[in-house]
Motif scaffolding. Structure first.
Motif, PDB file in Angstrom:
ATOM      1  N   VAL A 255      -7.632 -50.610 -12.608  1.00  0.00           N
ATOM      2  CA  VAL A 255      -6.255 -51.886 -13.635  1.00  0.00           C
ATOM      3  C   VAL A 255      -6.050 -53.101 -13.429  1.00  0.00           C
ATOM      4  CG1 VAL A 255      -4.667 -51.127 -14.880  1.00  0.00           C
ATOM      5  CG2 VAL A 255      -6.448 -50.327 -15.100  1.00  0.00           C
ATOM      6  N   THR A 256      -5.673 -54.296 -13.856  1.00  0.00           N
ATOM      7  CA  THR A 256      -4.973 -55.028 -12.729  1.00  0.00           C
ATOM      8  C   THR A 256      -3.598 -55.951 -13.954  1.00  0.00           C
ATOM      9  OG1 THR A 256      -6.345 -56.812 -13.581  1.00  0.00           O
ATOM     10  CG2 THR A 256      -6.444 -56.238 -11.538  1.00  0.00           C
ATOM     11  N   ASP A 257      -3.377 -55.151 -14.808  1.00  0.00           N
ATOM     12  CA  ASP A 257      -2.456 -55.137 -15.775  1.00  0.00           C
ATOM     13  C   ASP A 257      -1.398 -54.324 -16.110  1.00  0.00           C
ATOM     14  OD1 ASP A 257      -3.961 -54.019 -17.012  1.00  0.00           O
ATOM     15  OD2 ASP A 257      -4.040 -55.450 -18.874  1.00  0.00           O
ATOM     16  N   VAL A 258      -1.202 -53.332 -15.070  1.00  0.00           N
ATOM     17  CA  VAL A 258      -0.613 -52.658 -15.088  1.00  0.00           C
ATOM     18  C   VAL A 258      -0.123 -52.707 -13.398  1.00  0.00           C
ATOM     19  CG1 VAL A 258      -0.063 -49.760 -14.644  1.00  0.00           C
ATOM     20  CG2 VAL A 258      -1.143 -50.949 -16.823  1.00  0.00           C
ATOM     21  N   VAL A 259       0.858 -52.291 -13.025  1.00  0.00           N
ATOM     22  CA  VAL A 259       1.239 -52.079 -11.633  1.00  0.00           C
ATOM     23  C   VAL A 259       1.938 -51.377 -11.980  1.00  0.00           C
ATOM     24  CG1 VAL A 259       3.262 -54.200 -11.700  1.00  0.00           C
ATOM     25  CG2 VAL A 259       2.426 -53.724  -9.711  1.00  0.00           C
ATOM     26  N   ARG A 275       4.803 -50.498 -14.904  1.00  0.00           N
ATOM     27  CA  ARG A 275       4.900 -51.858 -15.808  1.00  0.00           C
ATOM     28  C   ARG A 275       3.813 -51.941 -15.934  1.00  0.00           C
ATOM     29  NH1 ARG A 275      10.588 -53.854 -15.419  1.00  0.00           N
ATOM     30  NH2 ARG A 275      11.194 -52.272 -13.707  1.00  0.00           N
ATOM     31  N   GLY A 276       3.797 -52.281 -17.484  1.00  0.00           N
ATOM     32  CA  GLY A 276       2.802 -53.056 -17.919  1.00  0.00           C
ATOM     33  C   GLY A 276       2.807 -54.662 -18.038  1.00  0.00           C
ATOM     34  N   PRO A 277       2.262 -55.637 -18.818  1.00  0.00           N
ATOM     35  CA  PRO A 277       1.912 -57.089 -18.743  1.00  0.00           C
ATOM     36  C   PRO A 277       3.440 -57.235 -18.704  1.00  0.00           C
ATOM     37  CG  PRO A 277       0.735 -56.467 -20.237  1.00  0.00           C
ATOM     38  CD  PRO A 277       0.404 -54.874 -19.509  1.00  0.00           C
ATOM     39  N   THR A 278       3.847 -56.833 -20.219  1.00  0.00           N
ATOM     40  CA  THR A 278       4.807 -57.271 -19.898  1.00  0.00           C
ATOM     41  C   THR A 278       6.518 -56.821 -19.219  1.00  0.00           C
ATOM     42  OG1 THR A 278       5.786 -55.778 -21.613  1.00  0.00           O
ATOM     43  CG2 THR A 278       3.961 -57.613 -22.668  1.00  0.00           C
ATOM     44  N   ASP A 279       6.233 -56.465 -17.889  1.00  0.00           N
ATOM     45  CA  ASP A 279       6.870 -56.139 -17.192  1.00  0.00           C
ATOM     46  C   ASP A 279       7.506 -55.072 -17.633  1.00  0.00           C
ATOM     47  OD1 ASP A 279       7.703 -56.710 -14.208  1.00  0.00           O
ATOM     48  OD2 ASP A 279       9.799 -57.169 -15.178  1.00  0.00           O
ATOM     49  N   LEU A 280       7.815 -54.249 -19.049  1.00  0.00           N
ATOM     50  CA  LEU A 280       8.700 -53.440 -18.824  1.00  0.00           C
ATOM     51  C   LEU A 280       7.986 -52.070 -19.021  1.00  0.00           C
ATOM     52  CD1 LEU A 280       9.012 -53.950 -22.944  1.00  0.00           C
ATOM     53  CD2 LEU A 280      10.587 -54.139 -21.315  1.00  0.00           C
ATOM     54  N   VAL A 281       8.827 -50.847 -18.773  1.00  0.00           N
ATOM     55  CA  VAL A 281       8.023 -50.122 -18.047  1.00  0.00           C
ATOM     56  C   VAL A 281       7.509 -48.939 -18.574  1.00  0.00           C
ATOM     57  CG1 VAL A 281       9.507 -47.494 -16.983  1.00  0.00           C
ATOM     58  CG2 VAL A 281      10.015 -50.460 -16.294  1.00  0.00           C
ATOM     59  N   ILE A 282       6.308 -48.315 -18.790  1.00  0.00           N
ATOM     60  CA  ILE A 282       5.291 -47.708 -19.423  1.00  0.00           C
ATOM     61  C   ILE A 282       5.571 -46.255 -18.893  1.00  0.00           C
ATOM     62  CG2 ILE A 282       4.393 -49.909 -20.672  1.00  0.00           C
ATOM     63  CD1 ILE A 282       1.987 -48.862 -18.486  1.00  0.00           C
TER      64      ILE A 282
ATOM     65  N   SER B   5       7.948 -49.982 -25.815  1.00  0.00           N
ATOM     66  CA  SER B   5       7.398 -49.375 -24.244  1.00  0.00           C
ATOM     67  C   SER B   5       7.192 -48.357 -24.511  1.00  0.00           C
ATOM     68  CB  SER B   5       9.171 -49.259 -23.208  1.00  0.00           C
ATOM     69  OG  SER B   5      10.573 -48.784 -24.067  1.00  0.00           O
ATOM     70  N   SER B   8       3.747 -47.364 -23.096  1.00  0.00           N
ATOM     71  CA  SER B   8       3.052 -45.850 -22.059  1.00  0.00           C
ATOM     72  C   SER B   8       1.732 -45.822 -21.836  1.00  0.00           C
ATOM     73  CB  SER B   8       4.135 -44.782 -22.225  1.00  0.00           C
ATOM     74  OG  SER B   8       3.483 -44.473 -23.329  1.00  0.00           O
ATOM     75  N   VAL B  19     -10.811 -53.501 -18.363  1.00  0.00           N
ATOM     76  CA  VAL B  19     -11.094 -53.349 -17.137  1.00  0.00           C
ATOM     77  C   VAL B  19     -12.734 -53.407 -17.858  1.00  0.00           C
ATOM     78  CG1 VAL B  19     -11.077 -53.074 -15.051  1.00  0.00           C
ATOM     79  CG2 VAL B  19      -8.728 -53.634 -15.912  1.00  0.00           C
ATOM     80  N   ARG B  33      -6.487 -61.036  -5.038  1.00  0.00           N
ATOM     81  CA  ARG B  33      -4.801 -62.448  -6.265  1.00  0.00           C
ATOM     82  C   ARG B  33      -4.139 -61.682  -5.095  1.00  0.00           C
ATOM     83  NH1 ARG B  33      -2.782 -58.707 -11.030  1.00  0.00           N
ATOM     84  NH2 ARG B  33      -1.726 -57.352 -10.310  1.00  0.00           N
ATOM     85  N   GLU B 111       2.142 -61.734 -23.642  1.00  0.00           N
ATOM     86  CA  GLU B 111       2.173 -61.316 -23.103  1.00  0.00           C
ATOM     87  C   GLU B 111       2.991 -61.818 -21.787  1.00  0.00           C
ATOM     88  OE1 GLU B 111       0.172 -58.054 -23.296  1.00  0.00           O
ATOM     89  OE2 GLU B 111       0.731 -56.914 -25.407  1.00  0.00           O
ATOM     90  N   GLN B 114       6.258 -62.915 -21.519  1.00  0.00           N
ATOM     91  CA  GLN B 114       7.579 -62.414 -21.607  1.00  0.00           C
ATOM     92  C   GLN B 114       7.317 -61.790 -20.428  1.00  0.00           C
ATOM     93  OE1 GLN B 114       6.767 -60.038 -25.137  1.00  0.00           O
ATOM     94  NE2 GLN B 114       5.506 -61.263 -26.196  1.00  0.00           N
ATOM     95  N   GLY B 115       6.098 -60.917 -19.709  1.00  0.00           N
ATOM     96  CA  GLY B 115       6.404 -60.118 -18.550  1.00  0.00           C
ATOM     97  C   GLY B 115       6.681 -61.204 -17.535  1.00  0.00           C
ATOM     98  N   ARG B 118      10.858 -61.971 -17.628  1.00  0.00           N
ATOM     99  CA  ARG B 118      11.155 -60.331 -17.346  1.00  0.00           C
ATOM    100  C   ARG B 118      11.565 -60.226 -15.665  1.00  0.00           C
ATOM    101  NH1 ARG B 118       8.986 -57.818 -22.571  1.00  0.00           N
ATOM    102  NH2 ARG B 118      10.705 -58.041 -23.642  1.00  0.00           N
ATOM    103  N   ARG B 140       2.384 -60.860  -9.238  1.00  0.00           N
ATOM    104  CA  ARG B 140       1.583 -60.018  -9.520  1.00  0.00           C
ATOM    105  C   ARG B 140       0.773 -60.936 -11.180  1.00  0.00           C
ATOM    106  NH1 ARG B 140       5.194 -56.270 -13.548  1.00  0.00           N
ATOM    107  NH2 ARG B 140       3.229 -55.563 -14.897  1.00  0.00           N
ATOM    108  N   TYR B 141       0.438 -61.940 -11.824  1.00  0.00           N
ATOM    109  CA  TYR B 141       0.442 -62.431 -12.434  1.00  0.00           C
ATOM    110  C   TYR B 141      -0.681 -64.113 -11.798  1.00  0.00           C
ATOM    111  CZ  TYR B 141       3.654 -60.624 -15.352  1.00  0.00           C
ATOM    112  OH  TYR B 141       4.515 -59.290 -16.226  1.00  0.00           O
TER     113      TYR B 141
END
Lengths: 289, 142
Positions: A255-259, A275-282, B5, B8, B19, B33, B111, B114-115, B118, B140-141
């Motif tokens: 999974v590359t869009d969750v870190v 953190r998800g793709p929007t950088d919010l903590v999930i 958020s 989750s 994926v 990457r 997203e 946004q990511g 942030r 990261r991106y």
């Protein structure tokens, strides 16, 4: 006005001009297929002939011994963006014209680095070519010559040409996954047991992390799917990891869009944020005693 | 657009499925990457401000991304030195990640924009330099 021969020719010329400018119909229309396997892109482009009642195709319309491009018009091409092997034979990154010498039993596949060849420009044997034998199999149809990727795994794919009752399979192996190893001693800072939870749920699960041979591995008791029970952490940056699923000891999915971001204090991880793709903590985790 | 958020676990599941849907393209990409270099980040324009960042009145229907816009308004000189990885960098008139938060306001629906915003704000607050932030955004991106 009389409809003279001159007017007829002029009308045909006008029609021809219109046709040439607008119609694009071909007896063997262009087609293609591509497949990405573990970051390697494999692309086939070709013109697609139809059987149109011709029989037998192989050993008849296409005589035994002919070096034929499995397509039409301009030769079929195979392009790979990483070095691969095809039926065990090394094939360097690049674009190749594809040819097959058809015989009653064993055919020869020829991959020629001269990619732009017309179908009647049958290439002569050349040291730059990759040549290997294949055994065609019988199939039903198809009417339209078809290249397709019939299977894939983390290590490769099978590319098949099928037409007029005959199929040829090419097993393409791609470079293996190479996860950058952690520097000596780095993995130990994360090793331990963590309770983890999603921010929107009260349920908790346990993640056990171990450092082994430069890799960071995990066992996740509350994984959403069994395939995620055994994990490997794929380094992204210092203290940051993507999450990879392990099946039978091999990396299966990442999974590359969750870190995962570990928080490290005095050389030891105290917890992590997911953190998800929007950088919010999930999700979060904290070290268990 | 609903995004918060609260996604989750669902977000993680979606990521797993996403994926899986593209086959096994992930692993090497994930590993590769890490090795990405700096993809030519722009130089922050002298005197750049957040004056053109969309105001709250333009975000009424996009409340979940409001915090990203708020964060960008605080650090225009930083995000103006970051190249966006969502693909919008090829659009005429685009200069930097700051551009995503101006004009048509792509960051309202993207997203990735946004990511990155942030993340840049978070790392700037943590005392990271522009180069360090760029490296993290790339890791990261990129």
């Amino acid at each position: 006005m009389r409809w003279t021969r001159g007017w007829s020719l002029a009308a045909i010329a006008l029609l021809a001009g219109t046709t040439a400018g607008q119609a694009q119909v071909r007896a063997s229309e262009r087609g293609g297929a591509f497949q990405v396997v573990n970051g390697t892109k494999i692309t086939v482009e070709y013109s697609r002939p139809l059987v149109r009642g011709r029989s037998p195709m192989f050993g008849g319309q296409i005589p035994w011994g002919e070096v034929w491009t499995p397509g039409a018009n301009w030769a079929t091409t195979l392009e790979v963006d990483h070095d691969v092997t095809v039926n065990g034979h090394a094939l360097a990154t690049g674009k190749y014209s594809v040819w097959m010498e058809v015989q009653p039993k064993e055919w020869t596949v020829i991959l020629d680095p001269r990619a732009k060849l017309f179908h009647i420009a049958h290439p002569k044997p050349d040291s730059a070519q990759v040549r290997f034998p294949v055994t065609p199999s019988d199939v039903d149809g198809p009417e339209v010559l078809t290249w397709s990727f019939t299977s894939f795994s983390p290590t490769g794919t099978t590319l098949q040409m099928a037409w007029a009752g005959t199929a040829v399979a090419l097993d393409i192996a791609v470079p293996p996954v190479e996860i950058p190893p952690l520097a000596a001693g780095v993995g130990e800072r994360y090793a331990g047991r963590y309770k983890m939870w999603w921010v929107s749920e009260s349920n908790q699960s346990v993640l056990a992390v171990v450092a082994k041979d430069g890799r960071l591995l995990g066992q996740w008791s509350g994984a959403p799917f069994p395939v995620w029970n055994n994990l490997t952490f794929v380094p992204v940056a210092e203290d940051w990891f993507d999450l990879g699923a392990m099946v039978d000891g091999s990396l299966y999915d990442v999974v590359t869009d969750v870190v995962f971001e570990f928080a490290v204090t005095d050389g030891r991880a105290t917890g992590f944020e997911i953190r998800g793709p929007t950088d919010l903590v999930i999700g979060r985790g904290s070290r268990l005693p | 657009m609903k995004h918060s958020s609260n996604c989750s676990r669902r977000h993680f599941l979606a990521a797993c499925c996403g994926v899986a849907a593209v086959g096994v393209a992930g692993p090497l990409w994930a590993a590769a990457r890490v090795a990405h270099g700096d993809p030519a980040h722009p130089t922050p324009r002298p005197g750049i401000t957040a004056a053109r960042v969309l105001p709250d009145s333009e975000l009424v229907d996009y409340s979940s991304c409001q915090s990203a816009f708020d964060a960008i308004r605080e650090i225009p000189q930083i995000v103006d030195g970051i190249r966006c990885h969502c693909g919008c960098a090829e659009i005429p008139g685009f200069y930097s990640l700051l551009s995503c938060y101006e004009g048509a306001g792509m960051a309202r629906i993207c997203e990735i924009c946004q990511g990155q915003g942030r993340l840049a704000a978070r790392l700037h607050k943590a005392g990271k330099t522009l180069d360090e932030i760029r490296a993290s955004v790339d890791a990261r991106y990129g």
